[in-house]
Design a protein around this motif. Structure first.
Motif, PDB file in Angstrom:
ATOM      1  N   TYR A  18      29.793  48.786  36.275  1.00  0.00           N
ATOM      2  CA  TYR A  18      30.038  47.620  37.129  1.00  0.00           C
ATOM      3  C   TYR A  18      28.860  47.397  38.086  1.00  0.00           C
ATOM      4  O   TYR A  18      29.050  47.242  39.291  1.00  0.00           O
ATOM      5  CB  TYR A  18      31.343  47.792  37.915  1.00  0.00           C
ATOM      6  CG  TYR A  18      32.575  47.810  37.046  1.00  0.00           C
ATOM      7  CD1 TYR A  18      33.178  46.626  36.634  1.00  0.00           C
ATOM      8  CD2 TYR A  18      33.122  49.012  36.600  1.00  0.00           C
ATOM      9  CE1 TYR A  18      34.300  46.632  35.817  1.00  0.00           C
ATOM     10  CE2 TYR A  18      34.237  49.038  35.780  1.00  0.00           C
ATOM     11  CZ  TYR A  18      34.825  47.844  35.389  1.00  0.00           C
ATOM     12  OH  TYR A  18      35.938  47.852  34.580  1.00  0.00           O
ATOM     13  N   PRO A  19      27.641  47.348  37.550  1.00  0.00           N
ATOM     14  CA  PRO A  19      26.480  47.175  38.438  1.00  0.00           C
ATOM     15  C   PRO A  19      26.517  45.828  39.144  1.00  0.00           C
ATOM     16  O   PRO A  19      26.932  44.820  38.570  1.00  0.00           O
ATOM     17  CB  PRO A  19      25.289  47.264  37.473  1.00  0.00           C
ATOM     18  CG  PRO A  19      25.841  46.784  36.157  1.00  0.00           C
ATOM     19  CD  PRO A  19      27.248  47.333  36.122  1.00  0.00           C
ATOM     20  N   GLY A  20      26.111  45.827  40.382  1.00  0.00           N
ATOM     21  CA  GLY A  20      26.017  44.584  41.137  1.00  0.00           C
ATOM     22  C   GLY A  20      27.327  44.006  41.583  1.00  0.00           C
ATOM     23  O   GLY A  20      27.365  42.894  42.135  1.00  0.00           O
ATOM     24  N   ARG A  21      28.413  44.722  41.368  1.00  0.00           N
ATOM     25  CA  ARG A  21      29.725  44.178  41.731  1.00  0.00           C
ATOM     26  C   ARG A  21      30.137  44.499  43.163  1.00  0.00           C
ATOM     27  O   ARG A  21      30.887  43.744  43.775  1.00  0.00           O
ATOM     28  CB  ARG A  21      30.795  44.698  40.762  1.00  0.00           C
ATOM     29  CG  ARG A  21      30.729  44.062  39.378  1.00  0.00           C
ATOM     30  CD  ARG A  21      30.850  42.565  39.449  1.00  0.00           C
ATOM     31  NE  ARG A  21      31.026  41.944  38.141  1.00  0.00           N
ATOM     32  CZ  ARG A  21      31.131  40.635  37.947  1.00  0.00           C
ATOM     33  NH1 ARG A  21      31.071  39.814  38.987  1.00  0.00           N
ATOM     34  NH2 ARG A  21      31.280  40.136  36.754  1.00  0.00           N
ATOM     35  N   LEU A  22      29.679  45.610  43.694  1.00  0.00           N
ATOM     36  CA  LEU A  22      30.037  45.927  45.068  1.00  0.00           C
ATOM     37  C   LEU A  22      29.142  45.166  46.032  1.00  0.00           C
ATOM     38  O   LEU A  22      27.925  45.287  45.985  1.00  0.00           O
ATOM     39  CB  LEU A  22      29.907  47.429  45.340  1.00  0.00           C
ATOM     40  CG  LEU A  22      30.307  47.834  46.760  1.00  0.00           C
ATOM     41  CD1 LEU A  22      31.815  47.749  46.954  1.00  0.00           C
ATOM     42  CD2 LEU A  22      29.806  49.228  47.094  1.00  0.00           C
ATOM     43  N   GLY A  23      29.765  44.386  46.906  1.00  0.00           N
ATOM     44  CA  GLY A  23      29.002  43.689  47.926  1.00  0.00           C
ATOM     45  C   GLY A  23      28.969  44.465  49.231  1.00  0.00           C
ATOM     46  O   GLY A  23      27.954  44.501  49.920  1.00  0.00           O
ATOM     47  N   LEU A  24      30.083  45.117  49.548  1.00  0.00           N
ATOM     48  CA  LEU A  24      30.196  45.852  50.801  1.00  0.00           C
ATOM     49  C   LEU A  24      31.403  46.777  50.711  1.00  0.00           C
ATOM     50  O   LEU A  24      32.439  46.412  50.158  1.00  0.00           O
ATOM     51  CB  LEU A  24      30.388  44.881  51.974  1.00  0.00           C
ATOM     52  CG  LEU A  24      30.638  45.495  53.358  1.00  0.00           C
ATOM     53  CD1 LEU A  24      29.382  46.201  53.867  1.00  0.00           C
ATOM     54  CD2 LEU A  24      31.075  44.404  54.342  1.00  0.00           C
ATOM     55  N   ALA A  25      31.244  47.992  51.244  1.00  0.00           N
ATOM     56  CA  ALA A  25      32.369  48.910  51.389  1.00  0.00           C
ATOM     57  C   ALA A  25      32.430  49.330  52.846  1.00  0.00           C
ATOM     58  O   ALA A  25      31.467  49.889  53.379  1.00  0.00           O
ATOM     59  CB  ALA A  25      32.210  50.127  50.493  1.00  0.00           C
ATOM     60  N   VAL A  26      33.542  49.038  53.498  1.00  0.00           N
ATOM     61  CA  VAL A  26      33.730  49.397  54.894  1.00  0.00           C
ATOM     62  C   VAL A  26      34.680  50.590  54.955  1.00  0.00           C
ATOM     63  O   VAL A  26      35.839  50.502  54.528  1.00  0.00           O
ATOM     64  CB  VAL A  26      34.309  48.229  55.712  1.00  0.00           C
ATOM     65  CG1 VAL A  26      34.530  48.656  57.162  1.00  0.00           C
ATOM     66  CG2 VAL A  26      33.388  47.013  55.645  1.00  0.00           C
TER      67      VAL A  26
END
Length: 317
Positions: free
Chosen positions: A178-186
């Motif tokens: 899932y490359p490029g799918r995470l925009g931000l993890a808080v």
């Protein structure tokens, strides 16, 4: 070479305005992949290939190998065939769910509550539920968006809620498939006992992954501002300082997911392929002088509004 991708919209899915140089690399990856099934053709859209290329700094050979492995994984694992009934036991405690709101950029939001990891112990089942959640979040992205936000509530966290084996497998699946799918993890209110675990998993994380993971804390003004900039606080859960305090109801969530499962077959048909700019008269790699190892441009980040800890970077792609 400037590898910045500019987004526009296309009915049903994301669409990218890309340069001729970028398109040439996309075309070359597609050529090297070879013949594809209908379902694989849907997956190997220009936008999807672009994510693999960005993940490998636009190196065609490396991106092609990465994509081939993902296609093999998808053929064997069949993530698009997972349905609610297959993972209902994993979902029962609300340890991970897709929220009913997006952030102000249109990104879908997955809420993760480690303390609710009480009902199952097998890595296989937990990864299957993770994959289901990722596929569902992608299915519900608006046309102009391709990224997902993770909100992790660490209230009541214990080290027994996580394992190194599960973290390794989670990291592998997310970063490789899932490359490029995470925009931000808080990571919200993560306790100090989490830091020693973090030290162990840090080597598993790519630099791009680490850059997208931020720690936030209740009562911290920088965290509050960041969340207010990203979300309508009337919608966000009270655990993250928002006004929404309704408890997770697995029965209502099950009905919602079952309805959304019905959309999956139409998503994976050829008319829904993720198109890009028109293909006519586009050059091949042979006709352009390209640097295969050139770096993608840095995307504008909201890092300045986030609380960072120099020794804390997490386990997501």
């Amino acid at each position: 070479m400037n590898m910045n991708l500019n987004k526009t919209t296309s009915k049903g899915h994301e669409q990218m305005l890309i340069s001729q140089e970028q398109q040439a690399k996309i075309n070359e990856v597609r050529r090297l992949i070879g013949p594809l099934s209908d379902k694989e053709s849907v997956y190997c859209s220009d936008a999807s290939i672009s994510r693999y290329l960005r993940s490998r700094n636009w190196n065609v050979k490396k991106a092609t190998q990465m994509l081939k492995l993902s296609l093999k994984w998808r053929e064997e694992y069949k993530p698009e065939e997972i349905r609610w009934e297959d993972i209902a036991d994993e979902a029962a405690t609300g340890k991970m769910y897709r929220s009913n709101y997006n952030d102000k950029l249109g990104r879908t939001v997955l809420v993760i509550i480690p303390r609710n990891q009480l009902n199952t112990k097998t890595t296989e089942g937990q990864i299957k539920y993770l994959v289901y959640c990722m596929e569902n979040a992608i299915l519900n992205l608006p046309p102009h968006q391709e990224e997902i936000v993770w909100l992790v509530d660490f209230q009541g966290f214990r080290l027994s809620n996580i394992s190194l084996k599960l973290t390794r497998e989670t990291t592998h699946v997310l970063q490789e498939h899932y490359p490029g799918r995470l925009g931000l993890a808080v990571l919200y209110n993560a306790p100090k006992i989490f830091q020693s675990f973090f030290t162990m998993v840090k080597p598993l994380l790519e630099a791009k992954t680490r850059d997208k993971v931020k720690f936030g804390y209740s009562g911290d003004r920088n965290t509050e501002k960041m969340l207010e900039d990203l979300f309508d606080m009337d919608n966000i859960e009270s655990a993250f300082g928002g006004e929404y305090d309704t408890l997770f109801d697995v029965n209502k969530y099950a009905e919602r997911m079952k309805e959304e499962d019905k959309k999956i077959p139409s998503f994976w048909t050829l008319p829904n392929t993720l198109s890009s700019v028109p293909q006519q008269n586009l050059p091949s790699l042979d006709s352009i002088n390209l640097n295969a190892d050139s770096n993608a441009s840095n995307k504008e980040k909201l890092d300045s509004s986030l609380v960072t800890n120099p020794d804390q970077n997490l386990l997501v792609n």
